[in-house]
Scaffold this active site. Structure first.
Site, PDB file in Angstrom:
ATOM      1  N   ASP A 103      34.305  25.197  16.077  1.00 32.19           N
ATOM      2  CA  ASP A 103      33.695  23.943  16.518  1.00 32.19           C
ATOM      3  C   ASP A 103      32.652  24.296  17.572  1.00 32.19           C
ATOM      4  O   ASP A 103      32.988  24.835  18.629  1.00 32.19           O
ATOM      5  CB  ASP A 103      34.795  23.054  17.104  1.00 32.19           C
ATOM      6  CG  ASP A 103      34.267  21.730  17.619  1.00 32.19           C
ATOM      7  OD1 ASP A 103      33.024  21.550  17.697  1.00 32.19           O
ATOM      8  OD2 ASP A 103      35.100  20.872  17.950  1.00 32.19           O
ATOM      9  N   ILE A 104      31.416  23.979  17.286  1.00 36.37           N
ATOM     10  CA  ILE A 104      30.338  24.398  18.193  1.00 36.37           C
ATOM     11  C   ILE A 104      30.435  23.710  19.555  1.00 36.37           C
ATOM     12  O   ILE A 104      29.938  24.228  20.551  1.00 36.37           O
ATOM     13  CB  ILE A 104      28.954  24.180  17.514  1.00 36.37           C
ATOM     14  CG1 ILE A 104      27.932  25.148  18.084  1.00 36.37           C
ATOM     15  CG2 ILE A 104      28.501  22.729  17.604  1.00 36.37           C
ATOM     16  CD1 ILE A 104      26.697  25.317  17.235  1.00 36.37           C
ATOM     17  N   GLY A 125      28.104  13.689  12.115  1.00 33.36           N
ATOM     18  CA  GLY A 125      28.224  15.139  11.973  1.00 33.36           C
ATOM     19  C   GLY A 125      28.263  15.882  13.290  1.00 33.36           C
ATOM     20  O   GLY A 125      28.867  15.423  14.264  1.00 33.36           O
ATOM     21  N   ASP A 151      25.886  16.402  15.346  1.00 35.57           N
ATOM     22  CA  ASP A 151      25.130  15.653  16.358  1.00 35.57           C
ATOM     23  C   ASP A 151      26.063  14.696  17.111  1.00 35.57           C
ATOM     24  O   ASP A 151      26.108  14.702  18.366  1.00 35.57           O
ATOM     25  CB  ASP A 151      24.012  14.882  15.622  1.00 35.57           C
ATOM     26  CG  ASP A 151      22.972  14.283  16.545  1.00 35.57           C
ATOM     27  OD1 ASP A 151      22.996  14.574  17.748  1.00 35.57           O
ATOM     28  OD2 ASP A 151      22.123  13.519  16.037  1.00 35.57           O
ATOM     29  N   SER A 172      21.198  21.186   8.333  1.00 34.92           N
ATOM     30  CA  SER A 172      20.799  20.509   7.069  1.00 34.92           C
ATOM     31  C   SER A 172      21.817  20.594   5.938  1.00 34.92           C
ATOM     32  O   SER A 172      21.608  19.964   4.900  1.00 34.92           O
ATOM     33  CB  SER A 172      19.451  21.036   6.536  1.00 34.92           C
ATOM     34  OG  SER A 172      18.380  20.452   7.217  1.00 34.92           O
ATOM     35  N   THR A 173      22.900  21.357   6.103  1.00 37.78           N
ATOM     36  CA  THR A 173      23.809  21.536   4.960  1.00 37.78           C
ATOM     37  C   THR A 173      24.906  20.475   4.873  1.00 37.78           C
ATOM     38  O   THR A 173      25.764  20.548   4.000  1.00 37.78           O
ATOM     39  CB  THR A 173      24.474  22.933   4.966  1.00 37.78           C
ATOM     40  OG1 THR A 173      25.325  23.019   6.116  1.00 37.78           O
ATOM     41  CG2 THR A 173      23.451  24.042   4.977  1.00 37.78           C
ATOM     42  N   VAL A 218      25.042  16.140   5.927  1.00 42.15           N
ATOM     43  CA  VAL A 218      24.458  14.874   5.461  1.00 42.15           C
ATOM     44  C   VAL A 218      23.103  15.085   4.783  1.00 42.15           C
ATOM     45  O   VAL A 218      22.773  14.398   3.819  1.00 42.15           O
ATOM     46  CB  VAL A 218      24.280  13.914   6.677  1.00 42.15           C
ATOM     47  CG1 VAL A 218      23.555  12.644   6.265  1.00 42.15           C
ATOM     48  CG2 VAL A 218      25.622  13.569   7.277  1.00 42.15           C
TER      49      VAL A 218
HETATM   50  N1  AR6 Z   1      30.829  22.359  14.849  1.00 48.20           N
HETATM   51  C1  AR6 Z   1      30.197  23.118  13.934  1.00 48.20           C
HETATM   52  N2  AR6 Z   1      29.730  22.635  12.767  1.00 48.20           N
HETATM   53  C2  AR6 Z   1      29.918  21.319  12.513  1.00 48.20           C
HETATM   54  C3  AR6 Z   1      30.568  20.442  13.418  1.00 48.20           C
HETATM   55  C4  AR6 Z   1      31.041  21.005  14.633  1.00 48.20           C
HETATM   56  N3  AR6 Z   1      31.664  20.273  15.555  1.00 48.20           N
HETATM   57  N4  AR6 Z   1      30.586  19.194  12.869  1.00 48.20           N
HETATM   58  C5  AR6 Z   1      29.991  19.274  11.668  1.00 48.20           C
HETATM   59  N5  AR6 Z   1      29.597  20.549  11.448  1.00 48.20           N
HETATM   60  P1  AR6 Z   1      25.469  17.629   9.657  1.00 48.20           P
HETATM   61  P2  AR6 Z   1      22.654  17.834   8.830  1.00 48.20           P
HETATM   62  C6  AR6 Z   1      28.901  21.117  10.285  1.00 48.20           C
HETATM   63  O1  AR6 Z   1      25.694  16.556   8.671  1.00 48.20           O
HETATM   64  O2  AR6 Z   1      23.032  18.113   7.423  1.00 48.20           O
HETATM   65  C7  AR6 Z   1      23.593  13.663  11.694  1.00 48.20           C
HETATM   66  O3  AR6 Z   1      23.971  12.328  11.547  1.00 48.20           O
HETATM   67  C8  AR6 Z   1      28.989  20.378   8.976  1.00 48.20           C
HETATM   68  O4  AR6 Z   1      30.201  20.702   8.301  1.00 48.20           O
HETATM   69  O5  AR6 Z   1      26.023  17.457  11.029  1.00 48.20           O
HETATM   70  O6  AR6 Z   1      21.575  18.661   9.464  1.00 48.20           O
HETATM   71  C9  AR6 Z   1      22.256  13.798  12.410  1.00 48.20           C
HETATM   72  O7  AR6 Z   1      22.073  12.797  13.382  1.00 48.20           O
HETATM   73  C10 AR6 Z   1      27.774  20.928   8.226  1.00 48.20           C
HETATM   74  O8  AR6 Z   1      28.082  22.160   7.576  1.00 48.20           O
HETATM   75  O9  AR6 Z   1      23.872  17.910   9.870  1.00 48.20           O
HETATM   76  C11 AR6 Z   1      21.289  13.657  11.280  1.00 48.20           C
HETATM   77  O10 AR6 Z   1      21.025  12.321  10.971  1.00 48.20           O
HETATM   78  C12 AR6 Z   1      26.775  21.221   9.343  1.00 48.20           C
HETATM   79  O11 AR6 Z   1      27.494  21.106  10.578  1.00 48.20           O
HETATM   80  C13 AR6 Z   1      21.985  14.323  10.124  1.00 48.20           C
HETATM   81  O12 AR6 Z   1      23.380  14.211  10.394  1.00 48.20           O
HETATM   82  C14 AR6 Z   1      25.605  20.259   9.393  1.00 48.20           C
HETATM   83  O13 AR6 Z   1      26.020  18.960   9.004  1.00 48.20           O
HETATM   84  C15 AR6 Z   1      21.648  15.792  10.027  1.00 48.20           C
HETATM   85  O14 AR6 Z   1      22.229  16.309   8.877  1.00 48.20           O
END
Ligand code: AR6
Length: 182
Positions: free
Chosen positions: A14-15, A36, A38, A127-128, A130
């Site tokens: 978990d980052i 996600g 963010d 990006s991987t 949502v």
């Molecule tokens: N630690 C590490 N990795 C994580 C964590 C965490 N706590 N939580 C999720 N991931 P995403 P995107 C992984 O959807 O595709 C947001 O709403 C997750 O499993 O967070 O760039 C933003 O505001 C996945 O592999 O980011 C944007 O609107 C990775 O992080 C949109 O989502 C990225 O998933 C950006 O979409």
């Protein structure tokens, strides 16, 4: 698993609890939070990060942070010193410049980290989630950008790639060159 004499490491975690000088947030153009990683970063980091994001948005990017660019804030209650917010591309089939935009997001985050002298930097898989960028294709972009940087610069000394699940990590590993022999 490491590459480039230990300077690049991929692991699950978990980052928001990771101890690095800087972590990267996979944000969106509004800089005002989302789901996600963010959402997790803002929840764990508290309101100071959002206040800074809002200020940056109002002063420098009233129309939103363009895809591929990056900005840096403090880290509020997180254990790191800085959060670098970047916007990865939404996957639209691969013919809309997604590869160069994802490369730009990784590269611009690196630049911001180096500007503040970060020795260690942790990325989520931008990006991987949502945004739907295929993880196998993303891995190739990540390797190209990060290996080029580490070959030519001393900072950051070490880069971590944090995957939220073992599945995501193993897809990534399948698309990377041979790791260091330990
Ligand atoms: N630690 C590490 N990795 C994580 C964590 C965490 N706590 N939580 C999720 N991931 P995403 P995107 C992984 O959807 O595709 C947001 O709403 C997750 O499993 O967070 O760039 C933003 O505001 C996945 O592999 O980011 C944007 O609107 C990775 O992080 C949109 O989502 C990225 O998933 C950006 O979409």
């Amino acid at each position: 698993m490491t590459w480039l004499n230990g300077r690049l490491e991929a692991l699950t975690g978990d980052i928001t609890t990771f101890h690095a000088d800087a972590i990267v947030n996979a944000a969106n153009s509004t800089l005002l939070g989302g789901g996600g990683v963010d959402g997790a970063i803002h929840r764990a980091g508290g309101p100071d990060i959002m206040a800074e994001c809002r200020k940056i948005r109002n002063i420098s990017y009233p129309r939103g942070l363009p895809t591929g660019e990056a900005v840096i804030t403090g880290a509020g209650r997180l254990p790191c010193k800085y959060v670098i917010h970047t916007v990865g591309p939404v996957w639209k089939g691969g013919m809309r410049g997604e590869e160069s935009l994802l490369a730009a997001a990784y590269r611009n985050a690196l630049e911001k980290a180096a500007e503040v002298g970060a020795h260690t930097l942790a990325y989520p898989a931008i990006s991987t989630g949502v945004y739907g960028y295929p993880a196998d294709k993303a891995a190739k972009v990540v390797w190209k950008v990060l290996s080029a940087r580490l070959h030519h610069h001393n900072l950051p000394e070490k880069i971590y790639l944090l995957f939220y699940s073992v599945n995501n990590l193993s897809t990534f590993l399948d698309n990377m060159p041979q790791p260091d022999v330990t």
